[in-house]
Design a protein around this motif. Sequence first.
Motif, PDB file in Angstrom:
ATOM      1  N   ARG A   1      -3.858  -3.797  -7.990  1.00 55.85           N
ATOM      2  CA  ARG A   1      -4.594  -4.262  -6.805  1.00 55.85           C
ATOM      3  C   ARG A   1      -6.075  -4.419  -7.122  1.00 55.85           C
ATOM      4  O   ARG A   1      -6.707  -5.372  -6.693  1.00 55.85           O
TER       5      ARG A   1
ATOM      6  N   LEU B   1     -11.012  -0.210  -0.461  1.00 54.28           N
ATOM      7  CA  LEU B   1      -9.691   0.404  -0.561  1.00 54.28           C
ATOM      8  C   LEU B   1      -9.841   1.922  -0.529  1.00 54.28           C
ATOM      9  O   LEU B   1     -10.619   2.485  -1.292  1.00 54.28           O
TER      10      LEU B   1
ATOM     11  N   CYS C   1       0.794  -1.223   0.000  1.00 58.71           N
ATOM     12  CA  CYS C   1       0.000   0.000   0.000  1.00 58.71           C
ATOM     13  C   CYS C   1       0.837   1.290   0.000  1.00 58.71           C
ATOM     14  O   CYS C   1       0.299   2.365  -0.233  1.00 58.71           O
TER      15      CYS C   1
ATOM     16  N   ARG D   1      -8.666  -1.130   3.864  1.00 57.31           N
ATOM     17  CA  ARG D   1      -7.236  -1.010   3.578  1.00 57.31           C
ATOM     18  C   ARG D   1      -6.973   0.279   2.803  1.00 57.31           C
ATOM     19  O   ARG D   1      -7.905   0.870   2.244  1.00 57.31           O
TER      20      ARG D   1
ATOM     21  N   HIS E   1      -4.388   2.764   0.045  1.00 56.81           N
ATOM     22  CA  HIS E   1      -3.388   2.801  -1.017  1.00 56.81           C
ATOM     23  C   HIS E   1      -2.821   4.226  -1.053  1.00 56.81           C
ATOM     24  O   HIS E   1      -3.569   5.184  -1.262  1.00 56.81           O
TER      25      HIS E   1
ATOM     26  N   CYS F   1      -2.110  -3.562   6.352  1.00 59.29           N
ATOM     27  CA  CYS F   1      -2.278  -4.583   5.308  1.00 59.29           C
ATOM     28  C   CYS F   1      -2.320  -5.986   5.905  1.00 59.29           C
ATOM     29  O   CYS F   1      -2.995  -6.875   5.400  1.00 59.29           O
TER      30      CYS F   1
END
Length: 203
Positions: free
Chosen positions: A131, A83, A61, A104, A106, A73
Amino acid sequence: MAAIGSEIERLIQLLSKLPGLGPRSARRAALVLLKKRDTMMEPLAAALRDASRAIRDCEICGNLDTVSPCAICADSRRDSHVLCVVEDVADLWALERAGVFRGRYHVLGGALSALDGVTPEKLNVAALSERVKGDNGSGGIDEVILAMNATVEGQTTAHYLMDTLAASGVKVTRLAHGVPVGGELDYLDEGTLSAAFKARRAL
Ligand SMILES: [Zn+2]
Protein backbone atom coordinates in the motif's frame (compact mmCIF):
# COMPACT_ATOMS: atom_id res chain seq x y z
CA MET A 1 -20.91 -32.23 35.31
CA ALA A 2 -23.13 -35.29 34.91
CA ALA A 3 -26.10 -33.33 36.22
CA ILE A 4 -25.92 -30.97 33.24
CA GLY A 5 -27.20 -31.92 29.79
CA SER A 6 -24.54 -32.19 27.09
CA GLU A 7 -26.05 -29.27 25.11
CA ILE A 8 -25.77 -27.00 28.13
CA GLU A 9 -22.26 -28.25 28.83
CA ARG A 10 -21.24 -27.44 25.27
CA LEU A 11 -22.79 -23.98 25.59
CA ILE A 12 -20.86 -23.31 28.80
CA GLN A 13 -17.64 -24.62 27.26
CA LEU A 14 -17.95 -22.32 24.24
CA LEU A 15 -18.91 -19.31 26.35
CA SER A 16 -15.93 -19.87 28.65
CA LYS A 17 -13.61 -19.41 25.64
CA LEU A 18 -14.73 -15.80 25.24
CA PRO A 19 -12.33 -13.15 26.57
CA GLY A 20 -13.11 -12.16 30.13
CA LEU A 21 -15.35 -15.17 30.76
CA GLY A 22 -13.98 -17.94 32.95
CA PRO A 23 -15.94 -21.14 33.70
CA ARG A 24 -17.91 -19.49 36.50
CA SER A 25 -18.99 -16.46 34.43
CA ALA A 26 -19.74 -18.79 31.51
CA ARG A 27 -22.10 -20.84 33.69
CA ARG A 28 -23.87 -17.69 34.83
CA ALA A 29 -24.15 -16.37 31.26
CA ALA A 30 -25.48 -19.73 30.05
CA LEU A 31 -28.09 -19.71 32.80
CA VAL A 32 -29.27 -16.20 31.87
CA LEU A 33 -29.57 -17.27 28.25
CA LEU A 34 -31.48 -20.42 29.16
CA LYS A 35 -33.87 -18.54 31.41
CA LYS A 36 -34.49 -15.86 28.77
CA ARG A 37 -34.75 -18.09 25.75
CA ASP A 38 -37.22 -15.89 23.83
CA THR A 39 -35.80 -12.48 24.64
CA MET A 40 -32.07 -13.29 24.82
CA MET A 41 -31.04 -16.68 23.52
CA GLU A 42 -32.96 -16.78 20.22
CA PRO A 43 -32.12 -13.16 19.22
CA LEU A 44 -28.46 -13.77 20.16
CA ALA A 45 -28.34 -16.99 18.16
CA ALA A 46 -29.86 -15.18 15.17
CA ALA A 47 -27.45 -12.26 15.53
CA LEU A 48 -24.46 -14.64 15.70
CA ARG A 49 -25.65 -16.51 12.60
CA ASP A 50 -26.29 -13.29 10.65
CA ALA A 51 -22.93 -11.78 11.63
CA SER A 52 -21.06 -14.97 10.82
CA ARG A 53 -22.59 -15.03 7.32
CA ALA A 54 -22.37 -11.32 6.54
CA ILE A 55 -19.06 -10.12 7.99
CA ARG A 56 -15.87 -10.31 5.94
CA ASP A 57 -12.30 -8.99 6.09
CA CYS A 58 -11.72 -5.85 4.03
CA GLU A 59 -9.37 -6.81 1.19
CA ILE A 60 -7.53 -3.48 1.46
CA CYS A 61 -7.17 -2.73 5.18
CA GLY A 62 -8.21 -5.88 7.08
CA ASN A 63 -11.12 -4.18 8.86
CA LEU A 64 -14.31 -6.18 9.51
CA ASP A 65 -17.42 -5.11 7.60
CA THR A 66 -20.30 -6.51 5.58
CA VAL A 67 -18.68 -5.18 2.41
CA SER A 68 -15.15 -5.30 1.00
CA PRO A 69 -13.65 -2.73 0.56
CA CYS A 70 -15.03 -1.66 3.93
CA ALA A 71 -17.02 1.54 4.52
CA ILE A 72 -13.89 3.39 5.70
CA CYS A 73 -11.81 2.41 2.65
CA ALA A 74 -14.74 3.28 0.37
CA ASP A 75 -15.43 6.67 2.00
CA SER A 76 -14.04 9.27 -0.41
CA ARG A 77 -14.36 12.01 2.25
CA ARG A 78 -11.60 10.35 4.29
CA ASP A 79 -7.99 11.33 3.69
CA SER A 80 -6.35 8.64 1.58
CA HIS A 81 -2.87 10.16 2.10
CA VAL A 82 -2.63 9.24 5.78
CA LEU A 83 -2.57 5.65 6.95
CA CYS A 84 -2.99 4.61 10.58
CA VAL A 85 -1.61 1.15 11.37
CA VAL A 86 -3.28 -0.71 14.26
CA GLU A 87 -2.80 -4.16 15.73
CA ASP A 88 -6.44 -5.14 15.87
CA VAL A 89 -9.91 -4.12 14.71
CA ALA A 90 -10.69 -3.26 18.36
CA ASP A 91 -8.00 -0.54 18.14
CA LEU A 92 -9.58 0.82 14.95
CA TRP A 93 -12.94 0.94 16.75
CA ALA A 94 -11.34 2.80 19.67
CA LEU A 95 -9.83 5.43 17.36
CA GLU A 96 -13.14 5.80 15.51
CA ARG A 97 -14.96 6.28 18.84
CA ALA A 98 -12.47 9.00 19.74
CA GLY A 99 -13.14 10.65 16.37
CA VAL A 100 -9.59 11.97 16.10
CA PHE A 101 -8.55 10.42 12.81
CA ARG A 102 -10.06 11.01 9.37
CA GLY A 103 -7.65 8.99 7.24
CA ARG A 104 -7.54 5.31 6.35
CA TYR A 105 -6.44 2.32 8.40
CA HIS A 106 -4.33 -0.78 8.09
CA VAL A 107 -5.08 -3.64 10.49
CA LEU A 108 -2.09 -5.93 11.16
CA GLY A 109 -4.05 -8.69 12.87
CA GLY A 110 -1.78 -8.81 15.93
CA ALA A 111 1.69 -7.85 17.11
CA LEU A 112 5.08 -9.48 16.67
CA SER A 113 5.87 -11.94 19.43
CA ALA A 114 8.83 -14.31 19.46
CA LEU A 115 7.27 -16.08 22.44
CA ASP A 116 4.00 -16.85 20.64
CA GLY A 117 5.67 -17.47 17.28
CA VAL A 118 4.09 -14.42 15.63
CA THR A 119 6.42 -13.52 12.76
CA PRO A 120 5.95 -10.68 10.21
CA GLU A 121 4.69 -13.30 7.72
CA LYS A 122 1.78 -14.07 10.04
CA LEU A 123 0.73 -10.41 10.12
CA ASN A 124 -0.73 -8.18 7.41
CA VAL A 125 2.72 -6.57 6.84
CA ALA A 126 3.39 -7.36 3.18
CA ALA A 127 0.09 -5.71 2.21
CA LEU A 128 1.13 -2.61 4.18
CA SER A 129 4.40 -2.31 2.24
CA GLU A 130 2.44 -2.74 -0.99
CA ARG A 131 0.00 0.00 0.00
CA VAL A 132 2.79 2.39 0.89
CA LYS A 133 4.66 1.62 -2.31
CA GLY A 134 1.42 2.04 -4.20
CA ASP A 135 1.80 -1.12 -6.26
CA ASN A 136 -1.92 -1.81 -5.99
CA GLY A 137 -2.92 1.62 -7.21
CA SER A 138 -3.78 3.06 -3.80
CA GLY A 139 -0.43 4.83 -3.35
CA GLY A 140 0.08 8.51 -2.70
CA ILE A 141 0.49 7.95 1.03
CA ASP A 142 2.27 10.84 2.75
CA GLU A 143 2.26 9.65 6.36
CA VAL A 144 2.01 6.34 8.16
CA ILE A 145 0.96 6.60 11.81
CA LEU A 146 1.99 3.60 13.91
CA ALA A 147 -0.73 3.26 16.56
CA MET A 148 0.56 0.15 18.34
CA ASN A 149 -0.16 -0.77 21.92
CA ALA A 150 2.34 0.43 24.53
CA THR A 151 3.37 -3.17 25.22
CA VAL A 152 6.68 -4.90 24.51
CA GLU A 153 5.07 -6.65 21.50
CA GLY A 154 3.48 -3.44 20.26
CA GLN A 155 6.72 -1.50 20.46
CA THR A 156 8.70 -4.34 18.85
CA THR A 157 6.19 -4.25 16.00
CA ALA A 158 6.47 -0.46 15.69
CA HIS A 159 10.28 -0.68 15.45
CA TYR A 160 10.05 -3.43 12.87
CA LEU A 161 7.61 -1.41 10.76
CA MET A 162 9.79 1.71 11.03
CA ASP A 163 12.72 -0.30 9.60
CA THR A 164 10.54 -1.89 6.93
CA LEU A 165 9.05 1.42 5.80
CA ALA A 166 12.29 3.44 6.03
CA ALA A 167 13.28 2.65 2.44
CA SER A 168 9.96 3.91 1.08
CA GLY A 169 10.78 7.47 2.14
CA VAL A 170 7.29 7.97 3.57
CA LYS A 171 6.93 9.95 6.81
CA VAL A 172 6.44 7.52 9.70
CA THR A 173 5.09 8.76 13.04
CA ARG A 174 3.85 7.06 16.16
CA LEU A 175 1.53 7.84 19.04
CA ALA A 176 2.95 9.70 22.01
CA HIS A 177 3.24 7.83 25.29
CA GLY A 178 2.67 9.68 28.47
CA VAL A 179 0.47 10.95 31.24
CA PRO A 180 -3.15 9.92 30.60
CA VAL A 181 -5.83 12.63 30.56
CA GLY A 182 -7.01 13.04 34.15
CA GLY A 183 -3.99 11.09 35.41
CA GLU A 184 -2.04 12.05 38.51
CA LEU A 185 1.74 11.65 38.43
CA ASP A 186 1.79 10.01 41.84
CA TYR A 187 -0.35 7.12 40.51
CA LEU A 188 1.63 6.43 37.32
CA ASP A 189 3.93 3.44 36.97
CA GLU A 190 7.62 4.17 36.37
CA GLY A 191 7.46 3.09 32.71
CA THR A 192 4.68 5.55 31.85
CA LEU A 193 6.28 8.35 33.81
CA SER A 194 9.66 7.75 32.20
CA ALA A 195 8.11 7.65 28.68
CA ALA A 196 6.21 10.88 29.35
CA PHE A 197 9.37 12.55 30.65
CA LYS A 198 11.40 11.54 27.59
CA ALA A 199 8.65 12.70 25.23
CA ARG A 200 8.33 16.16 26.83
CA ARG A 201 7.73 19.06 24.46
CA ALA A 202 8.64 22.74 24.36
CA LEU A 203 5.62 24.99 24.96
ZN1 LIG B 1 -10.96 -1.33 4.56
